[in-house]
Enzyme design. Structure first.
Site, PDB file in Angstrom:
ATOM      1  N   SER B 143       1.145  -1.387   0.283  1.00  0.00           N
ATOM      2  CA  SER B 143      -0.065  -0.099  -0.241  1.00  0.00           C
ATOM      3  C   SER B 143       0.642   1.410  -0.254  1.00  0.00           C
ATOM      4  O   SER B 143       1.558   0.993  -1.076  1.00  0.00           O
ATOM      5  CB  SER B 143      -0.851   0.336   1.151  1.00  0.00           C
ATOM      6  N   ASP B 311      -9.150  -6.621  -4.902  1.00  0.00           N
ATOM      7  CA  ASP B 311      -8.431  -5.283  -3.954  1.00  0.00           C
ATOM      8  C   ASP B 311      -8.825  -4.392  -5.045  1.00  0.00           C
ATOM      9  O   ASP B 311      -9.011  -4.060  -6.696  1.00  0.00           O
ATOM     10  CB  ASP B 311      -6.953  -5.157  -4.215  1.00  0.00           C
ATOM     11  N   HIS B 341      -8.349  -5.456  -0.591  1.00  0.00           N
ATOM     12  CA  HIS B 341      -6.648  -5.007  -0.153  1.00  0.00           C
ATOM     13  C   HIS B 341      -6.089  -5.830   0.793  1.00  0.00           C
ATOM     14  O   HIS B 341      -4.677  -6.086   1.348  1.00  0.00           O
ATOM     15  CB  HIS B 341      -6.993  -3.336  -0.679  1.00  0.00           C
TER      16      HIS B 341
END
Lengths: 380, 380
Positions: B143, B311, B341
């Site tokens: 991320s 995701d 995610h």
């Protein structure tokens, strides 16, 4: 015989007091509607009425929001069909909603109860009854309009001969409830909301409503389409990469979303937005009917299911679930588009083909009524 | 020689004044970090340092948020590797950020400038230099941590021998900017925000931060996983279907999201949330480098790309784009999970296999440095 509103003109039909599924009463409800094309046939039986159901912030002016699809020669050909579209109960475009005047002379505000999708359909059923129409050829709509269409087939299968359910699911998903609640939260956290009773304050929770719409819009549009249009471009004349964060220095997509929020504020009431979003949260075809798939299986109305391949809000697997489980599947169609959920509003050429196909099928495939009659003949 | 913090203990390293990419200066910056495993090798050359990069609301305590993956015998085996994790500049877990004390004795607040992902990497580079480490075996993270990892490979390819970039893209997409801006908006619209200068007011924009987190969480989790867990279930003892909408009568998913929001409020500063979210908006590997794919192609660090099939925030096609275009692809891996995610944080077994494979590859595939040396030998 009965009288319909002049073509395209907004008219109102009172349906009296209305009691919701959860047991609250709304006094003296009025339903606004518009009509295109001449009525033809039997108001008690076979006729040419197409009942079009609008989405969350839509209204009865279907010939505008579906302008490529409704009119003479178009897919919903008003030379042949009588198209009727009502404004949903709880709305703010003519039908009774939170911004309407309560019998005591003040706005309903927080006194307007919660409504469900089933309540919306019941109110529309009473509207048709009051108008003198007891049967429609087909009901069709997308998103919240699709949810209503689906409820029509289960609540009043004897009233609806065919249905076309677009870009919706059998019930709200947890994700939908989550993102819809985030929108409600954006509005009710606005200091101008006043618990829903802002109508006499001289101000409205515009900032909250705009914030809600910006979130919603990101669920209405496909991420690839948005990215191809905006990417990381700055808005013209602005610099979102400056040394300090500044909300007036935006990326192009921020400006686009701000515009979408501001546009909604101009045309929509925050109270209606909260009421109708809450109604979407309550959407569940299986409630008190032995569960989702049992409720779907019980639906005998020949129904076409339509979905969008890139829909984030109502992902296509939800329409696959509908078509696997619905009792009488007429056909299934997929809109292929980068646009996402809104494709049913903007992919006019694909929707044109889909709706023409739907209406052709309704004229080829006998309805349960017709089947029953035919079977009766063979049994003689 | 240099001294590292005691194993697992939070320590701080001052890096002096820091000037951002956009030209603002932050005085006397301190970077917090933690370390697990003994350093071994040459701080100027080949050594055993793994630099782990945390995500938006993460911190330097990687052995906690990746507890199944960091430790003796685990994928990032601290019997062999020296794992270092810093708190990002702009954060609120030890490194200088908006809630830190300005040299004038008050909180930085709105005086804390905007930072980019590149600024985060620059600050970390200065941190390593100050510590006396001029080379690391690998940098890895997911991320926002993946964005930093990717920037490391382009900004300082001579410092990083290998990289593992997880669940991120080459730049922010318009959708990401939109949904991240919605989160910023939820905070800055909170009356307790005070333009970012709430630190001395005795109150904090907790409601705004919780609202932001609820939105964010819906992008961190797959819609099917959420739906399988919560569907349209009411929260125990509450009735979200009552006659009037009532925010204390919730669906189970609302209660779950409220909990996620409240939990973040307890552990995170709203000013840091805004600063770091804005940094994510600014993520663009191609900026001032001739565009995305040219920047990616220029990256010579052997890099593994990892994505999650479900995701929503960083869709898998973005990792496919990365692996198609990155200059030196070491491997690609897909986490298959309904979780979305967050899978890189919670699908420990899959991540274990992926990280072990990554480290094995880093020991089999020569780095550009080693290749250059080998070529040199053959040229003799």
């Amino acid at each position: 015989m009965f009288a319909l509103a002049d073509e395209g003109t907004l008219a109102h039909q009172r349906i009296g007091d209305f009691t919701t599924e959860a047991g609250a009463t709304i006094a003296d409800v009025s339903i606004a509607y518009q009509r295109w094309g001449e009525f033809c046939g039997d108001p008690q039986g076979k006729n040419n009425v197409l009942l079009v159901e609008h989405a969350l912030t839509g209204d009865s002016d279907a010939a505008t929001w579906w302008d490529g699809l409704i009119g003479p020669g178009k897919a919903l050909d008003t030379d042949h069909w009588c198209v009727i579209c009502t404004n949903v109960i709880g709305g703010c475009n003519g039908s009774t909603g939170p911004s309407s005047i309560h019998p005591d002379g003040l706005a309903w505000g927080s006194r307007f109860p919660a409504i469900s999708i089933r309540d919306q359909v019941h109110a529309e059923y009473f509207f048709l009854e009051a108008l003198g129409i007891h049967q429609v050829h087909a009901v069709l709509g997308g998103s919240m309009g699709g949810a209503r269409t689906l409820e029509w087939t289960v609540l009043f299968p004897e009233t609806v001969s065919y249905a076309c359910v677009i870009a919706v699911s059998a019930r709200s998903s947890a994700w939908q409830i989550g993102i819809q609640t985030a929108q409600i939260s954006a509005i009710v956290r606005d200091p101008d909301w006043h618990g829903g009773n802002y109508y006499a304050t001289g101000s409205s929770p515009n900032a909250g409503l705009a914030a809600a719409r910006r979130i919603a819009h990101l669920t209405y549009r496909g991420e690839q389409e948005l990215d191809e249009r905006f990417g990381t471009m700055p808005q013209a004349g602005e610099d979102p990469l400056g040394p300090f964060r500044d909300e007036h220095q935006r990326f192009a997509v921020q400006s686009y979303l701000d515009y979408q929020g501001d546009k909604l504020v101009e045309r929509f009431d925050a109270g209606s937005y909260v009421t109708l979003t809450d109604a979407l949260n309550r959407h569940d075809i299986g409630r008190d009917r032995g569960g989702l798939n049992r409720a779907l299986a019980s639906s005998m109305v020949p129904t076409m299911i339509v979905g969008v391949d890139t829909d984030i809000l109502y992902p296509y697997h939800q329409q696959e679930h509908l078509s696997r489980n619905i009792g009488n599947l007429l056909a299934m169609a997929k809109i292929v588009s980068p646009v996402g959920h809104d494709a049913f509003l903007v992919e006019t050429r694909q929707m044109d083909r889909i709706l023409r196909n739907f209406l052709t099928l309704t004229q080829q495939v006998p309805s349960p009524d017709e089947l029953a009659k035919k079977r009766g003949l063979f049994n003689i």
